[in-house]
Design an enzyme around this catalytic site. Structure first.
Site, PDB file in Angstrom:
ATOM      1  N   VAL A 218    -118.594 -54.865  66.882  1.00  0.00           N
ATOM      2  CA  VAL A 218    -118.063 -54.411  65.586  1.00  0.00           C
ATOM      3  C   VAL A 218    -118.878 -55.030  64.449  1.00  0.00           C
ATOM      4  O   VAL A 218    -118.967 -56.257  64.334  1.00  0.00           O
ATOM      5  CB  VAL A 218    -116.575 -54.798  65.418  1.00  0.00           C
ATOM      6  CG1 VAL A 218    -116.042 -54.282  64.086  1.00  0.00           C
ATOM      7  CG2 VAL A 218    -115.746 -54.253  66.567  1.00  0.00           C
TER       8      VAL A 218
ATOM      9  N   GLU B 221    -127.864 -42.488  66.109  1.00  0.00           N
ATOM     10  CA  GLU B 221    -127.684 -42.605  67.556  1.00  0.00           C
ATOM     11  C   GLU B 221    -128.328 -41.404  68.241  1.00  0.00           C
ATOM     12  O   GLU B 221    -128.520 -40.348  67.609  1.00  0.00           O
ATOM     13  CB  GLU B 221    -126.185 -42.619  67.901  1.00  0.00           C
ATOM     14  CG  GLU B 221    -125.379 -43.721  67.251  1.00  0.00           C
ATOM     15  CD  GLU B 221    -125.377 -45.025  68.033  1.00  0.00           C
ATOM     16  OE1 GLU B 221    -125.835 -45.035  69.189  1.00  0.00           O
ATOM     17  OE2 GLU B 221    -124.944 -46.044  67.472  1.00  0.00           O
TER      18      GLU B 221
ATOM     19  N   ASP C 168    -118.344 -43.530  66.155  1.00  0.00           N
ATOM     20  CA  ASP C 168    -118.792 -44.922  66.327  1.00  0.00           C
ATOM     21  C   ASP C 168    -117.950 -45.869  65.451  1.00  0.00           C
ATOM     22  O   ASP C 168    -117.480 -46.917  65.916  1.00  0.00           O
ATOM     23  CB  ASP C 168    -120.286 -45.008  65.943  1.00  0.00           C
ATOM     24  CG  ASP C 168    -120.785 -46.424  65.824  1.00  0.00           C
ATOM     25  OD1 ASP C 168    -121.103 -47.032  66.856  1.00  0.00           O
ATOM     26  OD2 ASP C 168    -120.837 -46.938  64.679  1.00  0.00           O
TER      27      ASP C 168
ATOM     28  N   LYS D 142    -114.980 -48.909  66.449  1.00  0.00           N
ATOM     29  CA  LYS D 142    -114.911 -50.272  65.910  1.00  0.00           C
ATOM     30  C   LYS D 142    -113.539 -50.531  65.281  1.00  0.00           C
ATOM     31  O   LYS D 142    -112.954 -51.608  65.457  1.00  0.00           O
ATOM     32  CB  LYS D 142    -116.036 -50.462  64.884  1.00  0.00           C
ATOM     33  CG  LYS D 142    -117.432 -50.339  65.515  1.00  0.00           C
ATOM     34  CD  LYS D 142    -118.518 -50.182  64.466  1.00  0.00           C
ATOM     35  CE  LYS D 142    -119.872 -50.000  65.115  1.00  0.00           C
ATOM     36  NZ  LYS D 142    -120.930 -49.594  64.179  1.00  0.00           N
TER      37      LYS D 142
HETATM   38  N1  HSE Z   1    -125.059 -46.340  64.717  1.00  0.00           N
HETATM   39  C1  HSE Z   1    -124.450 -47.579  64.375  1.00  0.00           C
HETATM   40  C2  HSE Z   1    -124.474 -47.727  62.854  1.00  0.00           C
HETATM   41  C3  HSE Z   1    -125.151 -48.737  65.071  1.00  0.00           C
HETATM   42  O1  HSE Z   1    -125.165 -46.964  62.182  1.00  0.00           O
HETATM   43  O2  HSE Z   1    -123.811 -48.592  62.323  1.00  0.00           O
HETATM   44  C4  HSE Z   1    -124.374 -50.003  65.053  1.00  0.00           C
HETATM   45  O3  HSE Z   1    -123.164 -49.872  65.726  1.00  0.00           O
END
Ligand code: HSE
Ligand code: NAP
Length: 428
Positions: free
Chosen positions: A134, A192, A203, A207
């Site tokens: 996170v 990603e 994503d 978190k």
């Molecule tokens: N793709 C994620 C971001 C990477 O841009 O924060 C880190 O978790």
């Protein structure tokens, strides 16, 4: 000094290589701080022949991360492969079953399987740590579980996906469309492999689900998150919000309310003078509210080799020092199943609409809002083009139900040109 802590590291990509570099560069410092040496016994990745910029010849190699995780010369298994299924999950489960402690940066794995893995780890008396999962380099897990241990946490909020914050701030600074900046970010390798994980808010929601569990003593519930990505945020809204004194952020909020556990990840407006409003580029920010401490704001790099490896090493050092503790701050079998909130807490909303240029158009919109019990706080109308005029409205606090009723009624007024945009304004 005690015997060295022997690591098996699976995944030698951005984060894995960062961990190798720290262990090689700071061996003496890590040993002094941990009270024992930290060494690498073996590593694993898909392609043994790839030049990774770090010599690997001193470490044993395993093609199969499960074999790595269960080696006799591995005390702690470090999973840096990624993904909520497949080799990452198999290897973590195998490591715990073989009596190893585990460190991971894998938020997807924790958000989907966190409860089962916590039960397995605690049942086996093993440590399972995930500071890097996170907000990258920000020590938010330690802040919640240790630094704020004396608090009842009342709210967790933050910008936890650097790629989305980069896209939104770049749209504003360069005056570019979402599509243009998305293509730019993709070309720069900021997204990603599946960009939907970033721009779809998934994503960041992974978190948030982890933080909510830690904050409220509840089982991780990714499916309970109201989720909306940034792909419908337009440059027009970014400009209009700025004109009213706001920035648009992909904001995660988790709070316990009288209506249940509210978990949201969605584009929201925040005041442009607030710390969240001033967050630029790929940086992350987590805002934690506790009953004793008040509010703390954590800001820092949310991704990248150094920051993420830094967080992994914090966990490795804790294990080396003999830290023991439950995975989500409370014993896994005591975590409760939170009721998802039946409705979101009331909030002010930003509305942008295009009104046809005819007498009474604005009055009809005001009537519809009034009939739904939605009160206007501020309003601004811009110059007309040939047929319509852009109108911005900031409402007083209202419920999503009342707002949705007003939006539905607006559709029947025949004074709108196109669908209105509605975004929540978060008190930060
Ligand atoms: N793709 C994620 C971001 C990477 O841009 O924060 C880190 O978790
Ligand atoms: P990455 O650069 O794509 O690296 C993944 C690594 O896993 C590669 O070395 C790959 O091997 C290896 N791998 C894939 N499948 C494998 C298999 N079946 N067996 C063995 N190895 C396998 O990923 P990353 O960016 O380092 O991310 C790793 C983890 O950290 C993920 O969970 C991610 O979500 C998390 N994380 C990353 C960041 C970041 O900034 N990158 C930030 C926070 C958290 P090859 O190299 O041979 O292909």
């Amino acid at each position: 000094m005690s015997a060295p802590l022997r690591l098996g590291i699976a995944g030698l990509g951005t984060v894995g290589i960062g961990v190798l570099r720290i262990i090689r560069q700071h061996a003496a410092l890590l040993a002094a701080r941990s009270g024992r040496e930290i060494v690498i016994s073996a590593v694993s990745a898909r392609d043994r022949t790839k030049d990774r910029g770090v010599p690997l010849d001193r470490y044993a190699w395993e093609d199969d991360p499960v074999a790595l995780a269960t080696r006799d010369d591995v005390d702690a298994f470090v999973e840096l492969i990624g993904g909520d299924e497949g080799p990452a999950k198999q290897a973590v489960e195998a490591a715990l079953a073989a009596g190893k402690d585990v460190v991971t940066a894998n938020k997807a794995l924790l958000a989907i399987h966190g409860q089962a893995l916590a039960e397995q780890a605690e049942g086996a008396g093993r440590v399972f740590r995930y500071e890097a999962a996170v907000a990258g380099g920000i020590p938010v897990i330690k802040s919640l579980t240790e630094g704020l241990a004396g608090n009842e946490i009342t709210r967790v909020m933050g910008v936890m996906n650097g790629s989305c914050n980069y896209i939104l701030t770049r749209m504003e600074s360069a005056g570019l469309s979402y599509e243009e900046v998305f293509a730019e970010a993709d070309g720069l390798g900021y997204l990603e492999a599946d960009p939907q994980l970033d721009v779809g808010g998934i994503d960041a929601a992974h978190k948030l689900a982890i933080l909510a569990s830690l904050a409220f003593g509840t089982k991780v519930n990714f499916d309970g998150i109201t989720l909306e990505g940034i792909d419908r945020v337009s440059i027009d809204d970014i400009h209009a919000a700025a004109d009213m004194g706001y920035k648009i952020k992909l904001l995660g909020v988790a709070q316990k309310t009288g209506r249940g556990l509210e978990q949201r990840m969605q584009p929201c407006l925040v005041p442009d003078t607030s710390p969240l409003g001033q967050l630029e580029g790929g940086t992350n920010m987590v805002v934690l509210d506790g009953d004793a401490v008040g509010q703390i704001v954590l800001r820092g790099p949310g991704a990248g080799e150094g920051p993420t490896a830094s967080a992994v090493m914090a966990d490795v050092c804790d294990i080396a020092k003999g830290w023991r503790g439950p995975v989500f701050g409370l014993p896994a079998n005591s975590l409760t199943t939170a009721n998802p909130a039946r409705a979101e807490m009331p909030a002010p909303y930003y509305l942008r609409m295009s009104l046809e240029d005819k007498p009474g158009a604005l009055a009809k919109i005001a009537t519809v809002l009034g009939d739904a019990g939605v009160s206007i706080d501020r309003m601004r109308q811009y110059g007309h083009d040939d047929t319509s005029a852009p109108v911005l409205i900031v409402t007083h606090k209202t419920t999503p139900d009342a707002l949705n009723a007003a939006l539905a009624a607006m559709e029947t007024t025949s004074v709108l040109s196109g669908a209105p945009v509605a975004l929540r304004i978060e008190a930060v």
